[in-house]
Design a protein around this motif. Structure first.
Motif, PDB file in Angstrom:
ATOM      1  N   ASP A 126     -11.759  11.353   1.592  1.00  0.00           N
ATOM      2  CA  ASP A 126     -11.621  12.788   1.481  1.00  0.00           C
ATOM      3  C   ASP A 126     -10.309  13.163   0.793  1.00  0.00           C
ATOM      4  O   ASP A 126     -10.124  14.276   0.372  1.00  0.00           O
ATOM      5  CB  ASP A 126     -11.761  13.298   2.923  1.00  0.00           C
ATOM      6  CG  ASP A 126     -11.230  14.636   3.233  1.00  0.00           C
ATOM      7  OD1 ASP A 126     -11.654  15.585   2.601  1.00  0.00           O
ATOM      8  OD2 ASP A 126     -10.425  14.705   4.163  1.00  0.00           O
ATOM      9  N   GLU A 127      -9.403  12.215   0.701  1.00  0.00           N
ATOM     10  CA  GLU A 127      -8.120  12.438   0.035  1.00  0.00           C
ATOM     11  C   GLU A 127      -7.575  11.090  -0.385  1.00  0.00           C
ATOM     12  O   GLU A 127      -8.115  10.050  -0.018  1.00  0.00           O
ATOM     13  CB  GLU A 127      -7.149  13.143   0.987  1.00  0.00           C
ATOM     14  CG  GLU A 127      -7.002  12.431   2.306  1.00  0.00           C
ATOM     15  CD  GLU A 127      -6.314  13.252   3.372  1.00  0.00           C
ATOM     16  OE1 GLU A 127      -5.576  12.652   4.146  1.00  0.00           O
ATOM     17  OE2 GLU A 127      -6.508  14.472   3.426  1.00  0.00           O
ATOM     18  N   GLY A 128      -6.484  11.110  -1.147  1.00  0.00           N
ATOM     19  CA  GLY A 128      -5.865   9.856  -1.579  1.00  0.00           C
ATOM     20  C   GLY A 128      -5.224   9.122  -0.416  1.00  0.00           C
ATOM     21  O   GLY A 128      -5.082   9.666   0.681  1.00  0.00           O
ATOM     22  N   PRO A 129      -4.818   7.860  -0.653  1.00  0.00           N
ATOM     23  CA  PRO A 129      -4.172   7.084   0.406  1.00  0.00           C
ATOM     24  C   PRO A 129      -2.899   7.752   0.896  1.00  0.00           C
ATOM     25  O   PRO A 129      -2.187   8.401   0.128  1.00  0.00           O
ATOM     26  CB  PRO A 129      -3.869   5.737  -0.258  1.00  0.00           C
ATOM     27  CG  PRO A 129      -4.614   5.723  -1.533  1.00  0.00           C
ATOM     28  CD  PRO A 129      -4.914   7.139  -1.906  1.00  0.00           C
ATOM     29  N   VAL A 130      -2.602   7.580   2.161  1.00  0.00           N
ATOM     30  CA  VAL A 130      -1.377   8.122   2.754  1.00  0.00           C
ATOM     31  C   VAL A 130      -0.250   7.123   2.459  1.00  0.00           C
ATOM     32  O   VAL A 130      -0.396   5.933   2.704  1.00  0.00           O
ATOM     33  CB  VAL A 130      -1.550   8.310   4.279  1.00  0.00           C
ATOM     34  CG1 VAL A 130      -0.264   8.753   4.933  1.00  0.00           C
ATOM     35  CG2 VAL A 130      -2.674   9.288   4.553  1.00  0.00           C
ATOM     36  N   SER A 131       0.871   7.648   1.940  1.00  0.00           N
ATOM     37  CA  SER A 131       2.011   6.782   1.679  1.00  0.00           C
ATOM     38  C   SER A 131       2.715   6.435   2.993  1.00  0.00           C
ATOM     39  O   SER A 131       2.529   7.102   4.009  1.00  0.00           O
ATOM     40  CB  SER A 131       3.001   7.469   0.729  1.00  0.00           C
ATOM     41  OG  SER A 131       3.618   8.556   1.406  1.00  0.00           O
ATOM     42  N   LYS A 132       3.547   5.413   2.941  1.00  0.00           N
ATOM     43  CA  LYS A 132       4.284   4.997   4.127  1.00  0.00           C
ATOM     44  C   LYS A 132       5.189   6.138   4.611  1.00  0.00           C
ATOM     45  O   LYS A 132       5.299   6.378   5.806  1.00  0.00           O
ATOM     46  CB  LYS A 132       5.108   3.745   3.794  1.00  0.00           C
ATOM     47  CG  LYS A 132       5.819   3.158   4.960  1.00  0.00           C
ATOM     48  CD  LYS A 132       6.537   1.883   4.605  1.00  0.00           C
ATOM     49  CE  LYS A 132       7.227   1.317   5.828  1.00  0.00           C
ATOM     50  NZ  LYS A 132       7.948   0.098   5.534  1.00  0.00           N
ATOM     51  N   GLU A 133       5.791   6.862   3.671  1.00  0.00           N
ATOM     52  CA  GLU A 133       6.661   7.976   4.039  1.00  0.00           C
ATOM     53  C   GLU A 133       5.890   9.087   4.734  1.00  0.00           C
ATOM     54  O   GLU A 133       6.347   9.647   5.721  1.00  0.00           O
ATOM     55  CB  GLU A 133       7.382   8.531   2.774  1.00  0.00           C
ATOM     56  CG  GLU A 133       8.337   7.573   2.121  1.00  0.00           C
ATOM     57  CD  GLU A 133       7.636   6.536   1.244  1.00  0.00           C
ATOM     58  OE1 GLU A 133       6.514   6.795   0.727  1.00  0.00           O
ATOM     59  OE2 GLU A 133       8.200   5.439   1.102  1.00  0.00           O
TER      60      GLU A 133
END
Length: 189
Positions: free
Chosen positions: A178-185
């Protein structure tokens, strides 16, 4: 799956809305053209015959029986095993727009089944149907494991033969990010 010719042409063949409905109607059963016409009353017989012929010529459906009736031959059709199973390469070769047409055609076909069920006004709506929409946060590995579990579960149910007390049910699953990957930050916030 072994595919003859260009995979894009086979995917294009099954993305047509009427052909997608024919395939869903035939899935896991054998039907004559007349039986399909009875199940697809909004499709003209001329159009239905043309789409059945195209699917048969492409090897997507096959004749599984013939009966002589009043000087003509009535044919029974079934979906050819694995004819509408596409590899990752097939889908990548077809591209995003063709994949969207494939999903749209299949969803329209499932919606037509739902509309037919609701039009019959059966009294057991809550017991006979399942509708769930969920969202889950999964790593790629977790998603692949879930996808395999669901695929295995559906495959075991799909292999049930028709029998008294069993009812053909159309089960559809769609999962998409549903959205792009979540960054570590972002995850640490």
């Amino acid at each position: 799956m072994e595919m003859t010719g260009d995979s894009r042409s086979k995917i294009s063949l099954v993305t047509h809305p009427v052909r997608a409905r024919v395939l869903l109607t035939l899935m896991r059963r054998e039907l004559t053209t007349q039986e399909m016409a009875d199940l697809l009353p909004d499709v003209s017989k001329t159009s239905l015959y043309r789409h059945i012929r195209e699917l048969a010529e492409a090897g997507v459906i096959k004749v599984v029986g013939e009966t002589a009736i009043r000087g003509t031959v009535e044919k029974r059709f079934a979906v050819q095993s694995n004819a509408v199973t596409f590899s990752n390469e097939d889908l990548l070769d077809a591209g995003h727009e063709e994949y969207l047409r494939l999903i749209s055609g299949l969803l329209e076909s499932v919606l037509a089944v739902v509309q037919g069920y609701l039009a019959r006004k059966e009294p057991t709506l809550a017991e006979d149907t399942l509708f769930r929409v969920n969202a889950a946060n999964l790593t790629d590995e977790e998603f692949w494991a879930l996808r395999k579990q669901l695929t295995d579960l559906l495959s075991s149910a799909r292999d049930n033969p028709a029998a008294p007390g069993r009812r053909r049910r159309v089960i559809s699953l769609l999962a998409v990010p549903d959205e792009g990957p979540v960054s570590k930050e972002e995850a640490e916030k």
